[in-house]
Each structure stands twice: as C-alpha cells, then as structure tokens.
Design a protein around this motif. Structure first.
Motif, PDB file in Angstrom:
ATOM      1  N   ILE A  71       0.798  -1.025  -0.047  1.00  0.00           N
ATOM      2  CA  ILE A  71      -0.176   0.022   0.128  1.00  0.00           C
ATOM      3  C   ILE A  71       0.978   0.799  -0.537  1.00  0.00           C
ATOM      4  N   SER A  72       0.794   1.854  -1.198  1.00  0.00           N
ATOM      5  CA  SER A  72       1.171   3.200  -0.917  1.00  0.00           C
ATOM      6  C   SER A  72       1.040   4.575  -0.640  1.00  0.00           C
ATOM      7  N   ALA A  73      -0.670   4.757  -0.402  1.00  0.00           N
ATOM      8  CA  ALA A  73      -1.466   5.645   0.612  1.00  0.00           C
ATOM      9  C   ALA A  73      -2.019   5.209   0.929  1.00  0.00           C
ATOM     10  N   ILE A  74      -2.822   5.748   2.099  1.00  0.00           N
ATOM     11  CA  ILE A  74      -4.020   5.479   2.389  1.00  0.00           C
ATOM     12  C   ILE A  74      -5.666   6.495   2.885  1.00  0.00           C
ATOM     13  N   LYS A  75      -6.790   6.016   2.717  1.00  0.00           N
ATOM     14  CA  LYS A  75      -7.940   7.403   2.962  1.00  0.00           C
ATOM     15  C   LYS A  75      -8.645   6.787   3.708  1.00  0.00           C
ATOM     16  N   ILE A  76      -8.612   7.217   4.665  1.00  0.00           N
ATOM     17  CA  ILE A  76      -9.740   6.894   5.711  1.00  0.00           C
ATOM     18  C   ILE A  76     -11.258   7.890   5.373  1.00  0.00           C
ATOM     19  N   GLY A  77     -12.461   7.508   5.139  1.00  0.00           N
ATOM     20  CA  GLY A  77     -13.319   8.060   5.360  1.00  0.00           C
ATOM     21  C   GLY A  77     -14.004   8.136   7.307  1.00  0.00           C
ATOM     22  N   MET A  78     -15.325   7.497   7.164  1.00  0.00           N
ATOM     23  CA  MET A  78     -16.753   7.191   7.295  1.00  0.00           C
ATOM     24  C   MET A  78     -16.350   5.827   8.682  1.00  0.00           C
ATOM     25  N   LEU A  79     -15.915   6.721   9.493  1.00  0.00           N
ATOM     26  CA  LEU A  79     -15.612   5.439  10.880  1.00  0.00           C
ATOM     27  C   LEU A  79     -16.866   6.119  12.302  1.00  0.00           C
ATOM     28  N   SER A  80     -17.701   5.280  12.527  1.00  0.00           N
ATOM     29  CA  SER A  80     -19.179   5.725  13.337  1.00  0.00           C
ATOM     30  C   SER A  80     -19.364   5.081  14.709  1.00  0.00           C
ATOM     31  N   ASN A  81     -18.337   4.215  14.897  1.00  0.00           N
ATOM     32  CA  ASN A  81     -17.956   4.293  17.035  1.00  0.00           C
ATOM     33  C   ASN A  81     -16.304   3.923  17.168  1.00  0.00           C
ATOM     34  N   LYS A  82     -16.211   4.115  18.430  1.00  0.00           N
ATOM     35  CA  LYS A  82     -15.012   3.875  18.698  1.00  0.00           C
ATOM     36  C   LYS A  82     -14.057   2.345  18.476  1.00  0.00           C
ATOM     37  N   LYS A  83     -14.970   1.506  18.726  1.00  0.00           N
ATOM     38  CA  LYS A  83     -14.551   0.301  18.163  1.00  0.00           C
ATOM     39  C   LYS A  83     -13.875   0.425  16.673  1.00  0.00           C
ATOM     40  N   ILE A  84     -14.305   0.597  15.797  1.00  0.00           N
ATOM     41  CA  ILE A  84     -14.036   0.890  14.642  1.00  0.00           C
ATOM     42  C   ILE A  84     -12.704   1.686  14.325  1.00  0.00           C
ATOM     43  N   ILE A  85     -12.803   2.998  15.075  1.00  0.00           N
ATOM     44  CA  ILE A  85     -11.674   3.512  15.430  1.00  0.00           C
ATOM     45  C   ILE A  85     -10.382   3.033  16.353  1.00  0.00           C
ATOM     46  N   ASP A  86     -10.481   1.956  17.276  1.00  0.00           N
ATOM     47  CA  ASP A  86      -9.617   1.589  18.109  1.00  0.00           C
ATOM     48  C   ASP A  86      -8.957   0.462  16.605  1.00  0.00           C
ATOM     49  N   VAL A  87      -9.939  -0.998  15.846  1.00  0.00           N
ATOM     50  CA  VAL A  87      -8.846  -1.546  14.642  1.00  0.00           C
ATOM     51  C   VAL A  87      -8.225  -0.268  13.772  1.00  0.00           C
ATOM     52  N   VAL A  88      -8.659   0.859  13.559  1.00  0.00           N
ATOM     53  CA  VAL A  88      -7.661   1.455  12.173  1.00  0.00           C
ATOM     54  C   VAL A  88      -7.366   1.980  13.118  1.00  0.00           C
ATOM     55  N   SER A  89      -6.867   2.491  14.095  1.00  0.00           N
ATOM     56  CA  SER A  89      -5.269   2.570  14.892  1.00  0.00           C
ATOM     57  C   SER A  89      -4.638   1.891  14.855  1.00  0.00           C
ATOM     58  N   GLU A  90      -4.914   0.316  15.233  1.00  0.00           N
ATOM     59  CA  GLU A  90      -4.553  -0.431  15.907  1.00  0.00           C
ATOM     60  C   GLU A  90      -3.942  -0.554  13.995  1.00  0.00           C
ATOM     61  N   PHE A  91      -4.197  -0.731  13.828  1.00  0.00           N
ATOM     62  CA  PHE A  91      -3.337  -0.631  12.045  1.00  0.00           C
ATOM     63  C   PHE A  91      -2.509  -0.134  11.536  1.00  0.00           C
ATOM     64  N   LEU A  92      -2.622   1.323  11.669  1.00  0.00           N
ATOM     65  CA  LEU A  92      -2.387   2.650  11.207  1.00  0.00           C
ATOM     66  C   LEU A  92      -0.990   2.078  12.393  1.00  0.00           C
ATOM     67  N   SER A  93      -0.873   2.068  13.075  1.00  0.00           N
ATOM     68  CA  SER A  93       0.552   1.780  14.259  1.00  0.00           C
ATOM     69  C   SER A  93       1.790   1.000  13.232  1.00  0.00           C
ATOM     70  N   LYS A  94       1.017  -0.562  12.834  1.00  0.00           N
ATOM     71  CA  LYS A  94       1.988  -1.560  12.009  1.00  0.00           C
ATOM     72  C   LYS A  94       2.237  -1.147  10.866  1.00  0.00           C
ATOM     73  N   ILE A  95       2.144   0.164   9.863  1.00  0.00           N
ATOM     74  CA  ILE A  95       2.241   0.430   8.786  1.00  0.00           C
ATOM     75  C   ILE A  95       3.063   2.219   8.630  1.00  0.00           C
ATOM     76  N   ASN A  96       3.411   1.991   7.736  1.00  0.00           N
ATOM     77  CA  ASN A  96       4.184   3.372   7.385  1.00  0.00           C
ATOM     78  C   ASN A  96       4.088   3.690   5.964  1.00  0.00           C
ATOM     79  N   CYS A  97       2.826   4.564   5.971  1.00  0.00           N
ATOM     80  CA  CYS A  97       2.831   5.192   4.519  1.00  0.00           C
ATOM     81  C   CYS A  97       1.815   6.051   4.586  1.00  0.00           C
TER      82      CYS A  97
END
Length: 246
Positions: A71-97
C-alpha cells in the motif's frame, strides 16, 4: 501500478464513499483496495439507513489486504464508533505510508453525523495522518470558530466561500498557511465531493506528488468534475469522476 487503500463507508447511490474513491483512484491511474466500515441505503436525496460493519470483519478486511498488497497511501473516511476507530488505530500503528484522514462527522449542510464523544475519540488517529481534510463545519468543531489549528499533522479546510471564489486553506503543522483558490460553482451536483477530493489527494501522494501539488491537482479535478456533472437523481447529484469520458 501503485495501490491505495480506502477505509470508508459504502454509498448505494455510487456518488460518495467507497464507490467514489474507486472511481477517483482509477481516473488517476492507481489501484484502489477497500475496507468497508459501513453500508448505507441512500440516494441523491439523503441517507435512509446505515448498517455498521462489525469491527472484527473490518479488521479481517485490513489484514487480508495488507498481507497481499504493498500500500502506497491510505484514505480514511467514515468511522462511526469507538470500536472501529480502535481497529483502524491499531492497523495504522503497524504500517508506514501516507494517510489522508477525512473526518466525516458533519454534513455540508451542517448536520451532525457522529456524537461529540466519538468525534473526540477520532482525534486519536490524527497522529497517524499526513493531512486532515475537514469541511468548514468539521474544522470549526475540531479547532474552534477562529480556526486556531493545533494538530500533529497538516490540515486542509475545504470550500471556504469568499466572494465568487471557493478557497481551500492548508494549515501546515509548522504554522504556515496557504490558500488554493478556484471559481465558486453554484451547483446542486456536489454529492461525494469531499470523499473524491480526499481520495484524489491520496492517489497523487501515492504517485509521488508533493502534498501541495496533490492538493492543487485535486482541487482542479473536483472543479472540473462538478462542471461536467452528469445531472443524475432528484437531489444533490454526483460529480463526473471519469473526466476522460467527457
């Protein structure tokens, strides 16, 4: 071919969200993988129903994509609750783009789409972002009416109307401010412009453009896409994503 990832909701009318992201990415010549965060029943007149995707399935989508694509770049749009935000946060902490975060929580008309509690929770993703792309209502909610923007990333505030112009202002995290100007278009065909603008920036960052150039290119793209909109539906119609078909 460069690969970008869209983490966002689905728009059944095809004008915004994941559908708009794929169309925009294709126009700029990059491949768009997706992780769907919500399903919506909507059309150009409004949203009738929203179904939130289980956070474990979102996590499964992200793991599947990252295990097979670079993945060269990521776009993030609709994240509707805390559990989803947590999943995305954990994902972003492990990648570099590079990450373009479109904080979708207030509509263009000023209607809230997320609780204040969840809006504050969304801020935990700011540290992973290259740039935020809020509309004016969202920017004021996040940073106050005077837009004294203090964020760990750059912020571009979209569509500030001044006289006959539409102005996007980028607030760099080093304190510099720069304006990007285009003629104001009085059009009802504005559905999905925010999503498409954020994905256009993402695509151009993936292609190696500087942030400033990516914003310039993206603003010009949205301007042309509105002018050449196909005039579909009875409400706020979609823009023309594929300008090659004019």
């Amino acid at each position: 071919m460069k690969v970008v990832l869209s983490i966002a909701g689905s728009d059944s009318s095809g004008g915004a969200g994941i559908q708009a992201d794929i169309k925009t990415a294709e126009y700029f010549g990059v491949f768009c993988a997706t992780a769907v965060t919500a399903l919506t029943a909507q059309n150009t007149c409004g949203v009738n129903e929203i179904y939130e995707v289980d956070e474990k399935f979102i996590e499964a989508q992200l793991k599947s994509i990252i295990s097979d694509f670079e993945i060269s770049a990521i776009k993030i749009g609709m994240l509707s609750n805390k559990k989803i935000i947590d999943v995305v946060s954990e994902f972003l902490s492990k990648i570099n783009c590079q990450v373009v975060l479109d904080p979708v929580f207030i509509s263009k008309a000023g209607s809230p789409l997320m609780s204040n509690e969840n809006i504050n929770y969304l801020k935990k993703l700011f540290k992973f972002a290259t740039i935020l792309t809020p509309n004016l209502y969202e920017a004021k909610s996040l940073f106050g009416d005077d837009l004294e923007i203090l964020a760990p990333c750059d912020v571009v505030v979209k569509n500030i109307k001044k006289s006959n112009f539409s102005i996007d202002k980028i607030y760099y995290k080093n304190g510099l401010i720069k304006e990007f100007k285009s003629k104001f278009i009085n059009s009802s065909n504005l559905h999905g412009t925010g999503c498409s603008f954020a994905m256009a920036i993402t695509a151009n960052l993936a292609l190696g453009k500087s942030l400033e150039d990516a914003i310039k290119i993206s603003k010009n793209y949205i301007y042309k896409a509105i002018i050449n909109a196909p005039n579909l539906g009875n409400g706020k119609g979609p823009i023309r994503h594929n300008l090659n078909r004019i």
